[in-house]
Design a protein around this motif. Sequence first.
Motif, PDB file in Angstrom:
ATOM      1  N   ALA A   1       2.795  -8.903  17.820  1.00 42.99           N
ATOM      2  CA  ALA A   1       3.786  -9.830  18.338  1.00 42.99           C
ATOM      3  C   ALA A   1       4.642 -10.360  17.189  1.00 42.99           C
ATOM      4  N   ASP A   2       5.647 -11.139  17.515  1.00 44.83           N
ATOM      5  CA  ASP A   2       6.614 -11.567  16.499  1.00 44.83           C
ATOM      6  C   ASP A   2       5.993 -12.469  15.436  1.00 44.83           C
ATOM      7  N   HIS A   3       4.816 -13.028  15.719  1.00 44.91           N
ATOM      8  CA  HIS A   3       4.214 -13.935  14.747  1.00 44.91           C
ATOM      9  C   HIS A   3       3.760 -13.226  13.469  1.00 44.91           C
ATOM     10  N   ILE A   4       3.673 -11.892  13.496  1.00 42.69           N
ATOM     11  CA  ILE A   4       3.246 -11.188  12.278  1.00 42.69           C
ATOM     12  C   ILE A   4       4.345 -11.110  11.231  1.00 42.69           C
ATOM     13  N   VAL A   5       5.601 -11.375  11.640  1.00 39.97           N
ATOM     14  CA  VAL A   5       6.723 -11.231  10.708  1.00 39.97           C
ATOM     15  C   VAL A   5       6.848 -12.506   9.884  1.00 39.97           C
ATOM     16  N   VAL A   6       5.986 -12.605   8.885  1.00 35.83           N
ATOM     17  CA  VAL A   6       5.991 -13.719   7.935  1.00 35.83           C
ATOM     18  C   VAL A   6       5.873 -13.138   6.535  1.00 35.83           C
ATOM     19  N   PRO A   7       6.303 -13.849   5.517  1.00 31.80           N
ATOM     20  CA  PRO A   7       6.240 -13.313   4.148  1.00 31.80           C
ATOM     21  C   PRO A   7       4.848 -12.872   3.730  1.00 31.80           C
ATOM     22  N   GLN A   8       3.820 -13.560   4.249  1.00 32.52           N
ATOM     23  CA  GLN A   8       2.452 -13.208   3.849  1.00 32.52           C
ATOM     24  C   GLN A   8       2.080 -11.789   4.289  1.00 32.52           C
ATOM     25  N   THR A   9       2.593 -11.347   5.447  1.00 36.65           N
ATOM     26  CA  THR A   9       2.285  -9.998   5.915  1.00 36.65           C
ATOM     27  C   THR A   9       2.855  -8.956   4.966  1.00 36.65           C
ATOM     28  N   MET A  10       4.112  -9.127   4.586  1.00 34.84           N
ATOM     29  CA  MET A  10       4.730  -8.177   3.654  1.00 34.84           C
ATOM     30  C   MET A  10       4.007  -8.185   2.310  1.00 34.84           C
ATOM     31  N   ALA A  11       3.651  -9.381   1.823  1.00 33.56           N
ATOM     32  CA  ALA A  11       2.938  -9.464   0.539  1.00 33.56           C
ATOM     33  C   ALA A  11       1.589  -8.757   0.621  1.00 33.56           C
ATOM     34  N   MET A  12       0.893  -8.925   1.725  1.00 39.85           N
ATOM     35  CA  MET A  12      -0.410  -8.288   1.905  1.00 39.85           C
ATOM     36  C   MET A  12      -0.272  -6.768   1.940  1.00 39.85           C
ATOM     37  N   LEU A  13       0.737  -6.257   2.638  1.00 41.94           N
ATOM     38  CA  LEU A  13       0.931  -4.811   2.722  1.00 41.94           C
ATOM     39  C   LEU A  13       1.374  -4.218   1.388  1.00 41.94           C
ATOM     40  N   ARG A  14       2.238  -4.921   0.669  1.00 40.04           N
ATOM     41  CA  ARG A  14       2.636  -4.442  -0.662  1.00 40.04           C
ATOM     42  C   ARG A  14       1.412  -4.314  -1.565  1.00 40.04           C
ATOM     43  N   ALA A  15       0.562  -5.329  -1.538  1.00 35.22           N
ATOM     44  CA  ALA A  15      -0.635  -5.304  -2.383  1.00 35.22           C
ATOM     45  C   ALA A  15      -1.562  -4.164  -1.968  1.00 35.22           C
ATOM     46  N   ALA A  16      -1.720  -3.973  -0.659  1.00 37.86           N
ATOM     47  CA  ALA A  16      -2.593  -2.908  -0.176  1.00 37.86           C
ATOM     48  C   ALA A  16      -2.053  -1.532  -0.558  1.00 37.86           C
ATOM     49  N   ALA A  17      -0.735  -1.348  -0.448  1.00 40.53           N
ATOM     50  CA  ALA A  17      -0.138  -0.060  -0.823  1.00 40.53           C
ATOM     51  C   ALA A  17      -0.349   0.230  -2.300  1.00 40.53           C
ATOM     52  N   ARG A  18      -0.195  -0.793  -3.150  1.00 38.98           N
ATOM     53  CA  ARG A  18      -0.409  -0.584  -4.586  1.00 38.98           C
ATOM     54  C   ARG A  18      -1.875  -0.272  -4.879  1.00 38.98           C
ATOM     55  N   LEU A  19      -2.792  -0.931  -4.176  1.00 35.67           N
ATOM     56  CA  LEU A  19      -4.214  -0.637  -4.359  1.00 35.67           C
ATOM     57  C   LEU A  19      -4.529   0.800  -3.941  1.00 35.67           C
ATOM     58  N   ALA A  20      -3.910   1.238  -2.848  1.00 34.59           N
ATOM     59  CA  ALA A  20      -4.121   2.618  -2.403  1.00 34.59           C
ATOM     60  C   ALA A  20      -3.616   3.604  -3.454  1.00 34.59           C
ATOM     61  N   GLU A  21      -2.451   3.314  -4.037  1.00 37.07           N
ATOM     62  CA  GLU A  21      -1.901   4.191  -5.074  1.00 37.07           C
ATOM     63  C   GLU A  21      -2.797   4.212  -6.313  1.00 37.07           C
ATOM     64  N   MET A  22      -3.346   3.046  -6.671  1.00 37.78           N
ATOM     65  CA  MET A  22      -4.261   2.990  -7.807  1.00 37.78           C
ATOM     66  C   MET A  22      -5.528   3.800  -7.533  1.00 37.78           C
ATOM     67  N   GLU A  23      -6.001   3.743  -6.300  1.00 35.81           N
ATOM     68  CA  GLU A  23      -7.198   4.505  -5.931  1.00 35.81           C
ATOM     69  C   GLU A  23      -6.920   6.000  -5.998  1.00 35.81           C
ATOM     70  N   LEU A  24      -5.750   6.421  -5.519  1.00 29.55           N
ATOM     71  CA  LEU A  24      -5.387   7.834  -5.588  1.00 29.55           C
ATOM     72  C   LEU A  24      -5.258   8.297  -7.032  1.00 29.55           C
ATOM     73  N   HIS A  25      -4.736   7.427  -7.875  1.00 30.66           N
ATOM     74  CA  HIS A  25      -4.607   7.768  -9.296  1.00 30.66           C
ATOM     75  C   HIS A  25      -5.981   7.869  -9.957  1.00 30.66           C
ATOM     76  N   ARG A  26      -6.870   6.952  -9.582  1.00 32.84           N
ATOM     77  CA  ARG A  26      -8.207   6.920 -10.204  1.00 32.84           C
ATOM     78  C   ARG A  26      -9.001   8.171  -9.889  1.00 32.84           C
ATOM     79  N   ILE A  27      -8.928   8.622  -8.633  1.00 33.17           N
ATOM     80  CA  ILE A  27      -9.760   9.754  -8.247  1.00 33.17           C
ATOM     81  C   ILE A  27      -9.007  11.075  -8.306  1.00 33.17           C
ATOM     82  N   GLY A  28      -7.754  11.030  -8.797  1.00 30.60           N
ATOM     83  CA  GLY A  28      -6.972  12.252  -8.921  1.00 30.60           C
ATOM     84  C   GLY A  28      -7.399  13.062 -10.129  1.00 30.60           C
TER      85      GLY A  28
END
Length: 379
Positions: free
Chosen positions: A159-186
Amino acid sequence: MSFVRPVVADSWRRSLDAGVRASEEQAPLVLSGGSLEDYRRAHPLWRAMPVLHDVLEQAIVDCDALLAVADENGQLLFVRGSNDALDKAERIGFAEGASWDERVVGTNAPGTAIALGEPVVVRQQEHFLESVHRWSCVAVPIRDPHSGGVIGAVDVTGADHIVVPQTMAMLRAAARLAEMELHRIGSPAPTGVRLSGLGVDSAVVSVGERTVALSPRHSEIVTLLAGRADGMSGDEIACGLYEFESGRSTVRAELQRLRTVLGDDLFASRPYRLLMPVHSDWSVVLDLLEQGDVAGAVQRYRGPLLPRSDAPGVVELRERVHAALAAAVRSSGRSDLLMSWTRHPWGADDHEAWAALAGLLPIGSPMRSVAQAHLQRLA
């Protein structure tokens, strides 16, 4: 809507150009059952899923939203959420195995984030499909840590309540963690010189922790030397840089400047050569093609080699690499690779690739209609 954000307006135009109809009710299911399971286990993001689940899943479920991970083609590999949210989302085809490619279902956060390579927020009526207007979504692309290319996106839909700055910040952090994990095990980084020139006007040389951004002319020289372990004479380099004699008098001065930039431990003369093994990003693409790994080659290909260079030696190499990859994609028999190839600027006008894609997709597939319409425009 009285005001439409530019990112949304641009996406709507792309959706219209692709032939998407706003009245479509559901995204099409592309993969299911064993085919879906095999596909996502083979995808690079499979290795990052534990991190994404651990960081995001519970928080998303608690706010009655959905966590989705899409591949580089906009196909949903994973969708997680409460049973109620999952049931509602299935009515619009927001389910594992469905295609949310912007060219198939129009403007949406994961599809548009992949198309742009940037984080995207899409709120309710900003979606192109009318059936999706009750939903809002936030998505962040995930990049291959080695090639830099987009390999997927992580998305929160609800719903529209998810569109807050915290959601974007959380997803940015998660994407970077995923990239770090791919780099670590690559695979471990190769020793010697690492040279990146795909999709950029100026190459980057890395040796250990040292990284040097080269000028366009020095990029061309190092590109020529990368394929010649035995070195090159000044005249050979000049022939690779200039079509006519008039420009060759400056080569010696450029070589002296390049030696200052790279240092005597890396660059030598008589003949001119690099003193360490060179691992270039375009040679990786060619090696993967030789091994039959077309999907890996597509993921590593960030674009044509030094695209603005008109040096004859660079142009010849650029065309050879590009032609080899294009031919492999066209003959792969894989619609996912063809969709990925034709999405990028360097494949958007590839008539043979579009024809191959149209021939592979079943009658009634929205993407087949996109391919056929694009073939007509190219004709």
